[in-house]
Scaffold this motif. Structure first.
Motif, PDB file in Angstrom:
ATOM      1  N   LYS A   1       0.359   5.547  -0.404  1.00  0.00           N
ATOM      2  CA  LYS A   1      -0.563   6.672  -0.523  1.00  0.00           C
ATOM      3  C   LYS A   1       0.210   7.982  -0.411  1.00  0.00           C
ATOM      4  O   LYS A   1       0.931   8.208   0.553  1.00  0.00           O
TER       5      LYS A   1
ATOM      6  N   THR B   1      -4.544   6.819   7.612  1.00  0.00           N
ATOM      7  CA  THR B   1      -4.585   6.741   6.150  1.00  0.00           C
ATOM      8  C   THR B   1      -4.707   5.284   5.705  1.00  0.00           C
ATOM      9  O   THR B   1      -5.466   4.962   4.776  1.00  0.00           O
TER      10      THR B   1
ATOM     11  N   LEU C   1       0.826  -1.212   0.000  1.00  0.00           N
ATOM     12  CA  LEU C   1       0.000   0.000   0.000  1.00  0.00           C
ATOM     13  C   LEU C   1       0.860   1.262   0.000  1.00  0.00           C
ATOM     14  O   LEU C   1       1.733   1.436   0.860  1.00  0.00           O
TER      15      LEU C   1
ATOM     16  N   SER D   1      -7.974   3.798   3.815  1.00  0.00           N
ATOM     17  CA  SER D   1      -7.785   3.160   2.506  1.00  0.00           C
ATOM     18  C   SER D   1      -8.522   1.829   2.482  1.00  0.00           C
ATOM     19  O   SER D   1      -9.108   1.445   1.468  1.00  0.00           O
TER      20      SER D   1
ATOM     21  N   HIS E   1     -10.321   6.576   1.109  1.00  0.00           N
ATOM     22  CA  HIS E   1      -9.213   7.146   0.333  1.00  0.00           C
ATOM     23  C   HIS E   1      -8.974   6.230  -0.857  1.00  0.00           C
ATOM     24  O   HIS E   1      -9.051   5.013  -0.709  1.00  0.00           O
ATOM     25  N   SER E   2      -8.628   6.846  -1.983  1.00  0.00           N
ATOM     26  CA  SER E   2      -8.070   6.033  -3.071  1.00  0.00           C
ATOM     27  C   SER E   2      -6.612   5.774  -2.689  1.00  0.00           C
ATOM     28  O   SER E   2      -6.091   6.434  -1.786  1.00  0.00           O
ATOM     29  N   ILE E   3      -5.944   4.833  -3.349  1.00  0.00           N
ATOM     30  CA  ILE E   3      -4.522   4.620  -3.041  1.00  0.00           C
ATOM     31  C   ILE E   3      -3.713   4.725  -4.328  1.00  0.00           C
ATOM     32  O   ILE E   3      -4.279   4.628  -5.426  1.00  0.00           O
TER      33      ILE E   3
ATOM     34  N   THR F   1      -9.654  -2.846  -3.430  1.00  0.00           N
ATOM     35  CA  THR F   1      -8.948  -1.764  -4.119  1.00  0.00           C
ATOM     36  C   THR F   1      -7.721  -2.339  -4.805  1.00  0.00           C
ATOM     37  O   THR F   1      -6.949  -3.063  -4.154  1.00  0.00           O
TER      38      THR F   1
END
Ligand code: ATP
Length: 368
Positions: free
Chosen positions: A17, A50, A15, A54, A59-61, A74
């Motif tokens: 971000k 965050t 991940l 996510s 939140h988009s990542i 996601t």
């Protein structure tokens, strides 16, 4: 750290971000087994929230993949982003986020109503869950008539009533006073255990993490420092950051002079104009010749009146604070001050000469 694991229920892989030029989460990978309670622990700004947001889809990542129960939630590489309302996740935040114009029962029933569940089933589920969180007597009260702790129980009831696949907690106890927070830690863990919903919990409070978690993931600056059970993280920190963040530790810089089998070896410390060697446990990844840090918890240092085997460190008590079940001492050893927790029977006081003994089984060499 690799995350792929057939038994994993939640899988977070690689991940990343960014917020503008800041990399808030930097290649974070972990997994959570079904029914487990895992805590993301770290100081403010380390990327815990965050990461949680996510997973929730708030939140988009920028890179990586998030899977829950085998479903991809996601994966920007494949253009996959499941909207938050489809993820079947219950959330509990620091702010209670319950509706003031509704009763406790109406607040808790809401997630079931929007799913169109038949009323008798809603009533029965709401009654069950209010009983579970200890609010059965409060069902008809307006949410605003509840205390902070009760509001947080109501928020928890609302998060679990629909039996989501996953529960996410973001510092849910930080608005409560210390006494209530301590009670709620135990209570919340009991409820999670009872409902068995896989949970990810975010906090900067190490005591909270130690009490509640099956496993703790320690984060710093957007990265994972260590993952393990509370006992592993406390007793076998891998680096000075984790040693210092969880509990209290005496930390001395040194160099590894020998690594033997079984994770044991020797560290050399330059102190008081001498080179001293200490047998110790050695954290994974450390080799002979490496710079390392000697880490010893205050309760693992023995302060004696005699020099035992003749290899103790001679020091002077600078401070001895009686805390009831123990005495919190500071002991000067050259230019280093040891933190030592002793038994009250030892009756140490300021100015006393003492000999400090380190047990090799509780003396660790960790990464700097
Ligand atoms: P806290 O406990 O204070 O919430 P945290 O460990 O949860 O801290 P995050 O909230 O995940 O940390 O923040 C990580 C980094 O990302 C911080 O530097 C923060 O300033 C930044 N950040 C978080 N959210 C945003 C946002 N919406 N826009 C810009 N920067 C953000």
């Amino acid at each position: 750290m690799t995350a792929t694991n057939a038994a994993a229920y939640v899988e977070v892989q690689g991940l990343v971000k960014w917020f503008g030029a800041d990399r808030a989460v930097d290649d974070v990978s972990f997994n959570v087994s079904k029914g487990n309670f895992v805590t993301l622990l770290g100081p403010s700004g380390c990327g815990k929230t965050t990461t949680l947001m996510s997973i929730a889809g708030l939140h988009s990542i920028d890179a990586g993949q998030i899977r829950v129960g085998g479903m991809i939630y996601t994966a920007p590489k494949n253009g996959i982003f499941m909207p938050p309302e489809k993820r079947d996740i219950g959330m509990v935040f620091q702010s209670y986020a319950i509706w003031p114009h509704m009763t406790v029962a109406q607040n808790v029933a809401y997630p079931l109503e929007i799913r169109g569940m038949p009323q008798p089933e809603i009533d029965s589920r709401v009654a069950d869950v209010l009983r579970l969180v200890g609010l059965a007597e409060m069902a008809a009260k307006l949410a605003t008539q509840l205390s902070g702790g009760q509001q947080q129980r109501a928020a928890l009831a609302r998060a679990i009533v629909s039996r989501p696949r996953l529960l996410l907690f973001d510092e849910p106890l930080s608005n409560l006073d210390l006494k209530l927070r301590e009670q709620m830690r135990v209570e919340l863990k009991r409820i999670q255990n009872e409902v068995g919903i896989t949970s990810i919990y975010v906090t900067h409070d190490q005591a909270e993490a130690l009490v509640m978690s099956d496993e703790i993931i320690v984060m710093s600056k957007g990265r994972i420092q260590q993952r393990g059970t509370p006992h592993e993280i406390y007793a076998r920190p891998v680096n000075a950051y984790v040693s210092n963040f969880i509990g209290v530790a005496n930390l001395l810089k040194g160099r590894i002079v020998a690594v033997n089998g079984g994770g044991r070896g020797k560290i050399e410390i330059a102190q008081n104009g001498k080179q001293l060697q200490f047998p110790c446990l050695i954290a994974a990844g450390i080799r002979a010749g490496d710079e390392a840090v000697l880490s010893v918890r205050p309760e693992n240092v023995q302060a004696r009146r005699d020099n035992g085997d003749g290899r103790c460190l001679e020091g002077e008590v600078l401070q001895a604070i009686f805390l009831g079940n123990c005495v919190d001492c500071r002991v000067r050893w050259g230019d280093f001050e040891w933190k030592v927790l002793t038994h009250p029977r030892g009756r140490l006081s300021k100015g006393d000469k003492v000999y400090l003994h380190l047990d090799p089984e509780h003396t660790l060499a960790v990464q700097p």
